[in-house]
Design a protein around this motif. Structure first.
Motif, PDB file in Angstrom:
ATOM      1  N   PHE A 110       0.826  -1.208   0.000  1.00  0.00           N
ATOM      2  CA  PHE A 110       0.000   0.000   0.000  1.00  0.00           C
ATOM      3  C   PHE A 110       0.863   1.262   0.000  1.00  0.00           C
ATOM      4  CE2 PHE A 110      -3.099  -3.038   1.314  1.00  0.00           C
ATOM      5  CZ  PHE A 110      -4.353  -2.495   1.045  1.00  0.00           C
ATOM      6  N   ALA A 111       0.371   2.280  -0.695  1.00  0.00           N
ATOM      7  CA  ALA A 111       1.004   3.595  -0.683  1.00  0.00           C
ATOM      8  C   ALA A 111      -0.076   4.657  -0.547  1.00  0.00           C
ATOM      9  CB  ALA A 111       1.813   3.825  -1.957  1.00  0.00           C
ATOM     10  N   CYS A 112       0.325   5.815  -0.042  1.00  0.00           N
ATOM     11  CA  CYS A 112      -0.612   6.925   0.152  1.00  0.00           C
ATOM     12  C   CYS A 112      -0.024   8.196  -0.435  1.00  0.00           C
ATOM     13  CB  CYS A 112      -0.891   7.113   1.646  1.00  0.00           C
ATOM     14  SG  CYS A 112      -1.813   8.631   2.055  1.00  0.00           S
ATOM     15  N   LEU A 113      -0.851   8.931  -1.167  1.00  0.00           N
ATOM     16  CA  LEU A 113      -0.517  10.278  -1.632  1.00  0.00           C
ATOM     17  C   LEU A 113      -1.494  11.229  -0.956  1.00  0.00           C
ATOM     18  CD1 LEU A 113      -0.084   9.595  -5.462  1.00  0.00           C
ATOM     19  CD2 LEU A 113       1.700   9.674  -3.723  1.00  0.00           C
ATOM     20  N   ALA A 114      -0.977  12.129  -0.118  1.00  0.00           N
ATOM     21  CA  ALA A 114      -1.851  12.950   0.720  1.00  0.00           C
ATOM     22  C   ALA A 114      -1.571  14.436   0.534  1.00  0.00           C
ATOM     23  CB  ALA A 114      -1.678  12.573   2.186  1.00  0.00           C
ATOM     24  N   ASP A 115      -2.629  15.226   0.625  1.00  0.00           N
ATOM     25  CA  ASP A 115      -2.499  16.678   0.613  1.00  0.00           C
ATOM     26  C   ASP A 115      -2.190  17.229   2.002  1.00  0.00           C
ATOM     27  OD1 ASP A 115      -2.980  16.870  -2.064  1.00  0.00           O
ATOM     28  OD2 ASP A 115      -4.934  17.848  -1.908  1.00  0.00           O
ATOM     29  N   MET A 116      -2.544  16.475   3.041  1.00  0.00           N
ATOM     30  CA  MET A 116      -2.475  16.994   4.407  1.00  0.00           C
ATOM     31  C   MET A 116      -1.648  16.083   5.308  1.00  0.00           C
ATOM     32  SD  MET A 116      -4.422  19.715   4.218  1.00  0.00           S
ATOM     33  CE  MET A 116      -4.855  20.087   5.908  1.00  0.00           C
ATOM     34  N   GLU A 140      -2.770  18.053 -12.001  1.00  0.00           N
ATOM     35  CA  GLU A 140      -1.930  17.324 -12.952  1.00  0.00           C
ATOM     36  C   GLU A 140      -0.675  16.792 -12.266  1.00  0.00           C
ATOM     37  OE1 GLU A 140      -1.403  20.141 -16.087  1.00  0.00           O
ATOM     38  OE2 GLU A 140      -3.307  19.639 -17.070  1.00  0.00           O
ATOM     39  N   LEU A 141      -0.143  17.541 -11.298  1.00  0.00           N
ATOM     40  CA  LEU A 141       1.004  17.068 -10.517  1.00  0.00           C
ATOM     41  C   LEU A 141       0.637  15.814  -9.736  1.00  0.00           C
ATOM     42  CD1 LEU A 141       3.402  19.204  -8.345  1.00  0.00           C
ATOM     43  CD2 LEU A 141       2.264  17.238  -7.332  1.00  0.00           C
ATOM     44  N   ARG A 142      -0.583  15.777  -9.210  1.00  0.00           N
ATOM     45  CA  ARG A 142      -1.030  14.620  -8.430  1.00  0.00           C
ATOM     46  C   ARG A 142      -1.224  13.396  -9.326  1.00  0.00           C
ATOM     47  NH1 ARG A 142      -1.027  18.822  -5.710  1.00  0.00           N
ATOM     48  NH2 ARG A 142      -1.376  18.929  -3.457  1.00  0.00           N
ATOM     49  N   VAL A 143      -1.712  13.604 -10.517  1.00  0.00           N
ATOM     50  CA  VAL A 143      -1.822  12.494 -11.463  1.00  0.00           C
ATOM     51  C   VAL A 143      -0.429  11.958 -11.798  1.00  0.00           C
ATOM     52  CG1 VAL A 143      -2.513  11.827 -13.803  1.00  0.00           C
ATOM     53  CG2 VAL A 143      -3.989  13.327 -12.447  1.00  0.00           C
ATOM     54  N   GLU A 144       0.506  12.863 -12.052  1.00  0.00           N
ATOM     55  CA  GLU A 144       1.866  12.456 -12.387  1.00  0.00           C
ATOM     56  C   GLU A 144       2.500  11.670 -11.247  1.00  0.00           C
ATOM     57  OE1 GLU A 144       6.184  14.497 -13.552  1.00  0.00           O
ATOM     58  OE2 GLU A 144       4.365  15.711 -13.501  1.00  0.00           O
ATOM     59  N   ALA A 145       2.299  12.133 -10.002  1.00  0.00           N
ATOM     60  CA  ALA A 145       2.867  11.432  -8.851  1.00  0.00           C
ATOM     61  C   ALA A 145       2.285  10.029  -8.722  1.00  0.00           C
ATOM     62  CB  ALA A 145       2.604  12.239  -7.579  1.00  0.00           C
ATOM     63  N   HIS A 184       5.251   0.457  -8.404  1.00  0.00           N
ATOM     64  CA  HIS A 184       5.937   0.077  -7.167  1.00  0.00           C
ATOM     65  C   HIS A 184       5.012  -0.451  -6.070  1.00  0.00           C
ATOM     66  CE1 HIS A 184       9.339   1.966  -9.078  1.00  0.00           C
ATOM     67  NE2 HIS A 184       8.684   3.123  -9.155  1.00  0.00           N
ATOM     68  N   HIS A 185       3.698  -0.292  -6.212  1.00  0.00           N
ATOM     69  CA  HIS A 185       2.768  -0.731  -5.169  1.00  0.00           C
ATOM     70  C   HIS A 185       1.497  -1.296  -5.798  1.00  0.00           C
ATOM     71  CE1 HIS A 185       5.184   1.161  -2.005  1.00  0.00           C
ATOM     72  NE2 HIS A 185       5.318   2.188  -2.818  1.00  0.00           N
ATOM     73  N   ASP A 186       0.764  -2.069  -5.005  1.00  0.00           N
ATOM     74  CA  ASP A 186      -0.484  -2.662  -5.476  1.00  0.00           C
ATOM     75  C   ASP A 186      -1.681  -1.733  -5.284  1.00  0.00           C
ATOM     76  OD1 ASP A 186       0.764  -5.266  -5.963  1.00  0.00           O
ATOM     77  OD2 ASP A 186       0.837  -5.428  -3.777  1.00  0.00           O
ATOM     78  N   CYS A 187      -1.719  -1.075  -4.144  1.00  0.00           N
ATOM     79  CA  CYS A 187      -2.897  -0.296  -3.747  1.00  0.00           C
ATOM     80  C   CYS A 187      -2.489   1.123  -3.355  1.00  0.00           C
ATOM     81  CB  CYS A 187      -3.600  -0.964  -2.564  1.00  0.00           C
ATOM     82  SG  CYS A 187      -4.038  -2.694  -2.840  1.00  0.00           S
ATOM     83  N   PHE A 188      -3.281   2.082  -3.802  1.00  0.00           N
ATOM     84  CA  PHE A 188      -2.980   3.484  -3.536  1.00  0.00           C
ATOM     85  C   PHE A 188      -4.179   4.175  -2.908  1.00  0.00           C
ATOM     86  CE2 PHE A 188      -0.100   2.129  -6.761  1.00  0.00           C
ATOM     87  CZ  PHE A 188       1.065   2.838  -6.553  1.00  0.00           C
TER      88      PHE A 188
END
Length: 426
Positions: free
Chosen positions: A263-269, A298-303, A310-314
């Motif tokens: 699992f990976a997380c992309l967070a704003d906060m 668009e930056l968040r899509v790119e990230a 590299h991960h299964d779940c985001f």
């Protein structure tokens, strides 16, 4: 197979008369979300439970498959982890707001008009850390600003463990069974922190927090920064509001081990990053939002696309619509939902194959524009891709349409993750 689990912060709402008795999600132009809803399954969900107007931390804990009434350590602990502070059991962590205090104990604005800059917050933070000493009990502290008006306070006792059995100084929130809950129609007065049990640790903890609030107010009230803000017609950032104390690290099960996936997380906060880190995820804090919403998304899509191999779940948490909900700005909230559909989901869907990708889209809570606070209103949820069978083919992704969906009403948010894992493993 990949799972993209996307939470749009505060997207849920109630019908608004000025919008023709529709919600911002209903009015927003969302062809990409509509297409996902039509190809998948939809429903409504209480992110924590009926009757609970959750703060973001409890809601996200629930969305990730943890019962918040069992696992929530308090928002303060989550914020401390997200801000990179080193905390141990027995330390006291609190979520804070820079705010504006008027005469007496009247709170003029809980968020300093939402125009406190990062540079100003850093200056106030550094002054507090350098010039304030706690003397009511042998203890040290670290105060750290995070984003905008937000901050975290971590107090470490030199003699005995501290206790989170204390009340909030922030009148807008209370605690019910360990969960931070928004208050409706409250008197906006700064509260004195009180112990909620008779232990010495609780009494000492309440005293230390009150001491920090009093001393920081005295320091900031006449500091050059606030004198300049007043000259410019801006509100002073002259008090700190505290809430959701915690003194124990959470005992989350490791989410990777639980589901045998990465699992990976992309967070704003910092809140979401803190929860993800404590759950065992690879957690990234994205750059703060700017005035260029298209570039931000668009930056968040790119990230996300860079991380996909590299991960299964985001888990992706997009802040967007929550703030205009708090401000009652339904037009801006509608526009932000439209922008998320266009600049996040539009480019993303062109880059992935739904046959080998499951997408779940929902919200962590509702922030109705007419209420200007979080409520327990159920939020829309969709699941598409993979082997998900279409259900009722709604015309639009919205609260009203999703109410008729195959997923039905999910009564507790922590029930959603097991559903996603079941679909993923098919």
């Amino acid at each position: 197979m990949k799972l993209l689990y996307i939470a749009i912060d505060g997207m849920g709402d109630l019908p608004i008369k000025a919008l023709g008795n529709k919600t911002p999600l209903e009015v927003a132009h969302t062809p990409n979300l509509d297409s996902l809803a039509q190809s998948g399954q939809t429903g409504l969900m209480y992110t924590v439970g009926k009757g609970v107007a959750p703060e973001s931390d409890a809601a996200v804990i629930s969305l990730l498959g943890y019962d918040p009434f069992k696992y929530s350590p308090g928002r303060g602990v989550i914020e401390a982890a997200g801000a990179g502070l080193e905390m141990q059991d027995g330390d006291l962590a609190l979520r804070c707001n820079f705010a504006t205090l008027g005469t007496g104990k009247t709170i003029l604005d809980r968020r300093v008009g939402r125009n406190l800059t990062t540079e100003e917050a850093i200056e106030l933070t550094e002054a507090a850390n350098k010039q304030i000493k706690l003397t009511s009990y042998p203890a040290d502290f670290e105060f750290k600003n995070t984003l905008g008006h937000r901050a975290v306070l971590l107090i470490k006792s030199k003699a005995q463990p501290l206790s989170s059995a204390i009340t909030n100084s922030d009148p807008a929130y209370t605690t019910i069974n360990g969960i931070g809950v928004a208050q409706i129609n409250v008197d906006m007065m700064l509260k004195t922190v009180q112990p909620t049990d008779n232990t010495d640790a609780a009494k000492v903890s309440a005293g230390l927090v009150n001491e920090f609030i009093e001393k920081s107010h005295t320091l900031w009230e006449t500091c050059p920064l606030n004198i300049q803000r007043a000259k410019e017609g801006k509100l002073k950032a002259n008090v700190v509001l505290t809430r959701d104390a915690g003194h124990l690290l959470p005992r989350f099960f490791n989410i990777n081990q639980q589901y045998q996936l990465s699992f990976a997380c992309l967070a704003d906060m910092h809140t979401e990053r803190g929860i993800a880190q404590l759950a065992g995820m690879d957690a990234s804090l994205l750059p703060p939002p700017t005035s260029n919403i298209q570039a931000d998304l668009e930056l968040r899509v790119e990230a996300l696309l860079q991380g996909l191999p590299h991960h299964d779940c985001f888990y992706i948490h997009l802040k967007g619509p929550d703030e205009p909900g708090h401000d009652g700005n339904y037009n801006l909230k509608t526009d932000l939902i439209t922008a998320i559909d266009k600049y996040f989901f539009g480019p993303l869907l062109k880059q992935i194959n739904l046959k080998d990708t499951i997408i779940c889209v929902t919200s962590d809570h509702a922030t109705p524009c007419e209420k200007k606070i979080h409520t327990d209103t159920p939020v829309a949820v969709l699941i598409a891709g993979g082997k998900t069978n279409p259900s009722n083919n709604p015309a639009k992704f919205s609260e009203r349409e999703c109410e008729q969906g195959k997923l039905g009403l999910i009564e507790q948010g922590y029930e959603l993750m097991p559903k996603l894992m079941e679909l993923f493993k098919k």
